[in-house]
Enzyme design. Structure first.
Site, PDB file in Angstrom:
ATOM      1  N   SER A 195      48.963  35.087  11.819  1.00 44.74           N
ATOM      2  CA  SER A 195      48.539  33.808  12.407  1.00 44.74           C
ATOM      3  C   SER A 195      49.202  33.612  13.765  1.00 44.74           C
ATOM      4  O   SER A 195      48.578  33.061  14.687  1.00 44.74           O
ATOM      5  CB  SER A 195      48.844  32.651  11.460  1.00 44.74           C
ATOM      6  OG  SER A 195      50.218  32.562  11.175  1.00 44.74           O
ATOM      7  N   GLY A 196      50.446  34.067  13.913  1.00 52.94           N
ATOM      8  CA  GLY A 196      51.086  34.010  15.227  1.00 52.94           C
ATOM      9  C   GLY A 196      50.374  34.882  16.239  1.00 52.94           C
ATOM     10  O   GLY A 196      50.168  34.487  17.395  1.00 52.94           O
TER      11      GLY A 196
ATOM     12  N   ALA B 165      51.076  36.994   6.591  1.00 50.57           N
ATOM     13  CA  ALA B 165      50.235  35.845   6.939  1.00 50.57           C
ATOM     14  C   ALA B 165      50.835  35.090   8.120  1.00 50.57           C
ATOM     15  O   ALA B 165      50.116  34.674   9.036  1.00 50.57           O
ATOM     16  CB  ALA B 165      50.085  34.917   5.730  1.00 50.57           C
ATOM     17  N   ASP B 166      52.144  34.901   8.108  1.00 51.37           N
ATOM     18  CA  ASP B 166      52.819  34.265   9.252  1.00 51.37           C
ATOM     19  C   ASP B 166      52.621  35.081  10.520  1.00 51.37           C
ATOM     20  O   ASP B 166      52.283  34.548  11.585  1.00 51.37           O
ATOM     21  CB  ASP B 166      54.317  34.148   8.965  1.00 51.37           C
ATOM     22  CG  ASP B 166      54.661  33.019   8.027  1.00 51.37           C
ATOM     23  OD1 ASP B 166      54.028  31.952   8.107  1.00 51.37           O
ATOM     24  OD2 ASP B 166      55.572  33.194   7.204  1.00 51.37           O
ATOM     25  N   LEU B 167      52.868  36.377  10.415  1.00 49.10           N
ATOM     26  CA  LEU B 167      52.817  37.222  11.606  1.00 49.10           C
ATOM     27  C   LEU B 167      51.407  37.295  12.177  1.00 49.10           C
ATOM     28  O   LEU B 167      51.214  37.197  13.394  1.00 49.10           O
ATOM     29  CB  LEU B 167      53.334  38.623  11.264  1.00 49.10           C
ATOM     30  CG  LEU B 167      54.801  38.682  10.840  1.00 49.10           C
ATOM     31  CD1 LEU B 167      55.143  40.044  10.263  1.00 49.10           C
ATOM     32  CD2 LEU B 167      55.715  38.355  12.013  1.00 49.10           C
TER      33      LEU B 167
END
Length: 407
Positions: free
Chosen positions: A182-183, A178-180
């Site tokens: 969204s980045g 999810a972090d990757l």
């Protein structure tokens, strides 16, 4: 003949102020840095980015341990430590904003406003500024103020319900996806905003979230629900809509195959003695409906063949296939290295270290020469470039656009 021309990247000359921490924003910032932008990472004095303390593993001298987590998402950046609640920190950030093309932040909604830098103020300082703002659950709506952490969002956004051995076995993805994502979505959006700025002369705010990024990649699983009315569930290592497609056991090992067309199915069945004319295997829809019988037939055909000879036989039959590699095998694989996916950098504490490399390559369409950036800088020490950045600000003239805005 050397067919690689030296280059700093297509974003050479752009300045990015990176206020983000942890992974989503820093990953976006690193993507921009890999493309040649100058990325100045603003960190909290004393502690720096949260990920400087995320471990083990830590490497290096006991008195200056370095977190491998931080090393994963901060290459090609400069670091300056600023207390944004102080007069000095706010003044330095103001000077940076006036000169920047992009500002990246992933504070909880409202935090940057309370620090005195809401979007309107940032655009007063620099009307051309593109702001990338990443939140956990979105910047508005009933749950906008929730903290967003990757595994929580993987669960809330449905991804864990699709991942695991079955409906009662929800599993997180093995990286903070999810972090990757969204980045990556954020970097994509701000590049579009920079392109639009070339036409309008004005920057804008680009917003995304961990929630939006995961829902945005539901793909065919999403439309199974929104269009067909189904609620997909995890079903292990087999594709929900294609068969045979997945991980299969063989003698003393496992292989993966992807039989994605009727032509491939006929070739596969002929090569491994499977009766393709069986009614339950007549077409892909029937094979999906009768997956247990299909898996049993495939694994029966594989039972006496070890993994490497089996992969050779699959390749000879034209069937897409592969193994499940561990990360040490991945980074030693010549194909990975041929794509520039491992880069060496010189770290001020660790010396020469190898990092996972950037996934994009660039070529001249006529000459075929590669212009991909090849020289990379190590992730910075906390405030490593603070003095140099302050000297640069002191000697660098304020952009005319910012001056005229405040006049």
């Amino acid at each position: 003949m050397n067919n690689h021309s030296p280059a700093r990247g297509p974003l050479d000359g752009y300045l990015v102020v990176d206020l983000s921490r942890a992974l989503a924003g820093p990953h976006a910032g690193m993507m921009l840095a890999d493309l040649g932008a100058r990325v100045i990472k603003v960190e909290t004095p004393g502690t720096g980015d949260d990920t400087r303390g995320w471990g083990p593993p830590f490497v290096g001298p006991e008195e200056t341990p370095q977190a491998t987590y931080f090393l994963s998402c901060n290459r090609n950046k400069e670091s300056i430590a600023l207390d944004l609640k102080s007069e000095d920190g706010a003044a330095v950030l103001t000077d940076l904003v006036r000169r920047a093309d992009v500002l990246v932040e992933n504070f909880r909604p409202g935090v940057l406003d309370r620090l005195g830098f809401p979007p309107a103020r940032l655009h007063e300082l620099n009307p051309r500024l593109v702001i990338l703002s990443i939140s956990g659950f979105g910047h508005d709506g009933p749950e906008a103020t929730r903290s967003g952490y990757d595994q929580i969002v993987q669960g809330e956004a449905g991804l864990m319900s699709l991942t695991g051995s079955g409906a009662g076995d929800p599993q997180r993805v093995g990286v903070p996806i999810a972090d990757l994502l969204s980045g990556m979505y954020g970097a994509f959006g701000l590049l579009a905003a920079l392109l639009e700025r070339e036409r309008t002369g004005k920057g804008q705010v680009v917003r995304t979230s961990l929630l939006a990024a995961v829902v945005g990649v539901h793909a065919f699983q999403g439309t199974r629900h929104t269009v067909a009315g189904e609620v997909p569930a995890a079903q292990g290592n087999h594709h929900p809509s294609i068969a045979p497609y997945g991980l299969f056991s063989c003698r003393e090992g496992m292989v993966q195959i992807s039989v994605g067309s009727e032509r491939l199915w006929e070739a596969f069945a002929a090569a491994f003695g499977i009766d393709a004319s069986r009614a339950e295997f007549a077409d892909n829809a029937q094979r999906v409906r009768n997956r247990p019988a299909l898996v049993a037939a495939v694994e029966h055909a594989f039972a006496d063949i070890e993994a490497e000879p089996l992969l050779e036989k699959l390749r000879a039959a034209g069937i897409p296939a592969g193994k499940v590699r561990t990360l040490d095998e991945v980074y030693a694989w010549e194909q990975v290295r041929s794509q520039g996916l491992v880069v060496d950098v010189e770290h001020p504490v660790l010396g020469t270290v190898s990092l996972p490399g950037p996934p994009l390559r660039f070529f001249d369409a006529m000459q075929g020469t590669e212009s991909t950036r090849r020289v990379h800088a190590a992730p910075p020490l906390l405030d490593e470039h603070g003095d140099a950045i302050r000297r640069w600000l002191a000697g660098s003239p304020q952009p005319a656009a910012a001056e005229s805005t405040e006049a």
